[in-house]
Scaffold this active site. Sequence first.
Site, PDB file in Angstrom:
ATOM      1  N   ASP A  45       2.874   4.499  -2.238  1.00 22.03           N
ATOM      2  CA  ASP A  45       3.289   5.206  -3.211  1.00 22.03           C
ATOM      3  C   ASP A  45       4.429   6.373  -3.155  1.00 22.03           C
ATOM      4  OD1 ASP A  45       1.470   3.703  -4.595  1.00 22.03           O
ATOM      5  OD2 ASP A  45      -0.130   5.381  -4.500  1.00 22.03           O
ATOM      6  N   GLU A 134     -14.443   0.399 -17.208  1.00 22.43           N
ATOM      7  CA  GLU A 134     -14.899  -0.318 -16.312  1.00 22.43           C
ATOM      8  C   GLU A 134     -14.575  -0.003 -14.865  1.00 22.43           C
ATOM      9  OE1 GLU A 134     -13.291  -4.190 -17.064  1.00 22.43           O
ATOM     10  OE2 GLU A 134     -13.600  -3.940 -19.259  1.00 22.43           O
ATOM     11  N   LYS A 136     -12.911   0.127 -11.395  1.00 22.04           N
ATOM     12  CA  LYS A 136     -11.639  -0.690 -10.813  1.00 22.04           C
ATOM     13  C   LYS A 136     -12.058  -1.028  -9.619  1.00 22.04           C
ATOM     14  CE  LYS A 136      -6.671  -0.173 -10.636  1.00 22.04           C
ATOM     15  NZ  LYS A 136      -6.598  -0.820  -9.144  1.00 22.04           N
ATOM     16  N   ARG A 157      -2.971 -13.744  -8.142  1.00 19.03           N
ATOM     17  CA  ARG A 157      -1.907 -13.302  -9.266  1.00 19.03           C
ATOM     18  C   ARG A 157      -0.659 -13.687  -8.768  1.00 19.03           C
ATOM     19  NH1 ARG A 157      -1.444  -6.881 -10.489  1.00 19.03           N
ATOM     20  NH2 ARG A 157      -0.485  -6.958  -8.311  1.00 19.03           N
ATOM     21  N   GLU A 221     -12.043 -10.127 -10.907  1.00 18.76           N
ATOM     22  CA  GLU A 221     -11.701  -9.632  -9.363  1.00 18.76           C
ATOM     23  C   GLU A 221     -12.473 -10.165  -8.319  1.00 18.76           C
ATOM     24  OE1 GLU A 221      -8.971  -7.568  -9.607  1.00 18.76           O
ATOM     25  OE2 GLU A 221      -8.974  -6.393  -7.825  1.00 18.76           O
ATOM     26  N   LYS A 363      -7.003   6.434 -11.548  1.00 20.35           N
ATOM     27  CA  LYS A 363      -7.000   6.151 -10.163  1.00 20.35           C
ATOM     28  C   LYS A 363      -7.711   7.704  -9.609  1.00 20.35           C
ATOM     29  CE  LYS A 363      -4.819   3.570  -7.632  1.00 20.35           C
ATOM     30  NZ  LYS A 363      -3.720   2.570  -7.541  1.00 20.35           N
ATOM     31  N   CYS A 457     -14.211   2.030  33.002  1.00 18.54           N
ATOM     32  CA  CYS A 457     -15.406   1.841  31.969  1.00 18.54           C
ATOM     33  C   CYS A 457     -16.346   3.076  31.973  1.00 18.54           C
ATOM     34  CB  CYS A 457     -16.425   0.614  32.055  1.00 18.54           C
ATOM     35  SG  CYS A 457     -17.773   0.688  30.816  1.00 18.54           S
TER      36      CYS A 457
HETATM   37  S1  IVH Z   1      -7.486  -5.466 -16.042  1.00 16.26           S
HETATM   38  C1  IVH Z   1      -3.375  -6.502 -17.364  1.00 16.26           C
HETATM   39  N1  IVH Z   1     -10.108  -4.683 -15.103  1.00 16.26           N
HETATM   40  O1  IVH Z   1      -6.653  -3.799 -11.021  1.00 16.26           O
HETATM   41  C2  IVH Z   1      -4.508  -6.472 -16.559  1.00 16.26           C
HETATM   42  N2  IVH Z   1      -8.112  -4.902 -13.677  1.00 16.26           N
HETATM   43  O2  IVH Z   1      -4.071  -1.914 -11.086  1.00 16.26           O
HETATM   44  C3  IVH Z   1      -5.211  -6.068 -15.493  1.00 16.26           C
HETATM   45  N3  IVH Z   1      -8.780  -4.638 -11.384  1.00 16.26           N
HETATM   46  O3  IVH Z   1      -4.656  -6.357 -11.114  1.00 16.26           O
HETATM   47  C4  IVH Z   1      -6.525  -6.322 -15.309  1.00 16.26           C
HETATM   48  N4  IVH Z   1     -11.084  -4.078 -11.776  1.00 16.26           N
HETATM   49  O4  IVH Z   1      -6.595  -6.678  -9.650  1.00 16.26           O
HETATM   50  C5  IVH Z   1      -8.839  -5.069 -14.873  1.00 16.26           C
HETATM   51  N5  IVH Z   1     -12.218  -4.051 -14.270  1.00 16.26           N
HETATM   52  C6  IVH Z   1     -10.969  -4.231 -14.068  1.00 16.26           C
HETATM   53  C7  IVH Z   1     -10.520  -4.240 -12.886  1.00 16.26           C
HETATM   54  C8  IVH Z   1      -8.834  -4.516 -12.648  1.00 16.26           C
HETATM   55  C9  IVH Z   1     -10.043  -4.201 -10.884  1.00 16.26           C
HETATM   56  C10 IVH Z   1      -7.392  -4.551 -10.507  1.00 16.26           C
HETATM   57  C11 IVH Z   1      -6.757  -5.882 -10.913  1.00 16.26           C
HETATM   58  C12 IVH Z   1      -5.654  -5.518 -11.449  1.00 16.26           C
HETATM   59  C13 IVH Z   1      -5.272  -4.223 -11.070  1.00 16.26           C
HETATM   60  C14 IVH Z   1      -4.343  -3.464 -11.786  1.00 16.26           C
END
Ligand code: IVH
Length: 722
Positions: A45, A134, A136, A157, A221, A363, A457
């Site tokens: 980052d 939701e 992540k 992706r 995911e 995050k 060892c």
């Molecule tokens: S929505 C436009 N929902 O996070 C769409 N993503 O940083 C993005 N991810 O590429 C997807 N949990 O791999 C969505 N509940 C969730 C998620 C989620 C994990 C991941 C996904 C995405 C990345 C974005």
Amino acid sequence: MEVSVRVNLEEAARERIEELKRLVEHHRFCYYVLDKPEITDADFDVIYHELEDLEKKHPQLLTADSPTQKVGAKPSTDFKEVKHRIPLLSLANAMGSEDLIHWQERIDRGLADDDDPAFAPGASGALAYQYMCEHKIDGLSVALTYENGAFKQGATRGNGEVGEDVTLNLKTIGTLPAKLKPVAVLADGTLTGLDAAKKQGLVEGKDFQEKVLRHVEVRGEVYMPVSSFTSLNEALLEEGEQQFANPRNAASGSLRQKDPAKTARRRLGFWAYFLYVLDDGVKQPTLHSENLNLLAAMGFPVEPNGKIAHSLAEVQKFVDDWFLPRHSLDYQTDGVVIKIDQRKIWDKLGNTSHSPRWAIAYKYPPEEAETQVEAINFEVGRTGAVTPVAFLKPVKLAGTTVKRATLHNADQIKRLDVRINDWVVVRKAGEIIPEVLAVKFEKRTEGSEPFVYPTHCPACQSELVRLKDEVVLRCLNIYGCPAQRLRRLIHYVGREAMDIDGVGEKQIEQFVKSGLVTTPADFYRLTEDQLLALERMGKKSAQNILTAINNSKTRPLAALIFALGIRHVGVSIAELLAGRFPSIDALMAATAEEISAIEGVGPVISDTVLEYFAQSENRELIEDLRSLGVKLEQDAAEAAQTFAPTLAGKTFVITGSLTRLERLEAEKAIKARGGKATGSVSKKTDYVVVGESPGSKLAKAQELGIKIIDETEFLALLEIEA
Ligand code: IVH
């Protein structure tokens, strides 16, 4: 003068930008394609943001090919490319509550100029929308296509526009539905779950029609459960192979295995989070949360802890409430995805080139802590791999108290220059295994000595060696080293091995200390009186242990082969061996050629198997187990899956769809008979099996003059009744 200063500054910026672009591309490649990140996410980052900032300051230096203009990295070329019907975007990040407020302000500005009353704030200034929160999930996103209710294709992706076709591997994920459950279509065309419709008292045929959707796209995911990740990394370590940095890399590496059987062994999970129905004449629910319910009704796993929030305060509460408890989930999460629940607003707000405006990823901060190294010890694994572990002054980190952290290997100790008594930064790599990230040199006490890696060892004092191509040091005193013996006993009772419930590391240490157990065969000689004489052992647990030990005598042959702990023989190799040889005796009598002729088993494995049975200790163990009543041959279920190697040395390519067998089953059937199934026709191909609507492979086969057979002939070769 001023002009030349500006030119120089711009020149310096240009050079730095070029360097940063190369770095970002390189680390993305390591991360996305090789699944072997060289730096932490936080370090990535830093360089990424430096690049972004410089490009913002010098817009004239921003080029279309800059990695800041692309999502993810180039797809690897090993899998067929799939162009996504709807691009897979990324998400903007929020690092704190302020970012959330700014996000909401942007949304409100975006909606303000609209005439549609649906977007206007309510009378009391209430929002015209709500949020869906939701978890992540830290995995990799995939796009799935279902046609006429059946799973057709799945892709990673990739760069957002084009991904990799990983259909076969996705099919190995048990919770991903192969067929969709029918849904209810209400009179106005709106879709809802069948049960939901019935619960509302609606009547089929009158109020709704049952329908299997014809064309559906689902996004979600793929992740590796934390429990699978931990055992996978333990196994990789024992094999002297590079471990995965975190569950996300492990999931990605597993999903992109060339051999789907390998993916299957990794036990991946899936959570669905987007639904797009492409059928004519039906309407999806207007709320995203209702679409999640619909996904669940169609048979998709949907993460159960998502929640609707009516204000940013409620969003923040969800985020805060889950900060610690998330660590008890069996999947790793690195934040919360917040989506506007009203899908109508999605269309109105649209996307930037990178990400939708109607969603954001909150995050969680990376979890790091500072503490002091009290000791550096060495642990000896089942196959003699010796790994350094830092013993730390206990410190709270990501919901647990951390007392130990891995130092990986000698190279890592050298690189970090970590010494006893040093203050260090520890971090949970993928928030699971704590690791020492860096040394706080400014806090180092004077007179500390560089750490000297042991040459012998710690358990048996034999000399450590570094085998070719391995990063770990090994103790080669396989039979004499008490640490290796202990780890082998622990391995023997494991769930995928002999599955002896109630006997774990602690008990085995007790058994060994009191001289009751030296080899796995000794488990079967334990008596109730012996167990009762041990500390903290009640009658009930003693009986349970003896029952579990007794039950293990009839474990499948594959489990027994795995339990022996032969190097390189993991669960899937053990299954291949047990599928080819009906008993331990047959395996012991096998030649290197016979073993390495099994598809998926190479000469390295056949060598270690032969080596294992060449040792008298091991042959004695087998005889011991036999005399104690442990089953050493296939049971009926295993025998039913064993075939003579009638297709040994033959390579097959399948084109078009078969009616009797799914593609994956057909390939399995070929492999079970010793043959090979590949994806493309070459001179080395022996048979091309042609199903319905074959592809270009048929023409290629004709061109090369390769034997072409239809499904009936193929079934005859497999000796399956048509
Ligand atoms: S929505 C436009 N929902 O996070 C769409 N993503 O940083 C993005 N991810 O590429 C997807 N949990 O791999 C969505 N509940 C969730 C998620 C989620 C994990 C991941 C996904 C995405 C990345 C974005």
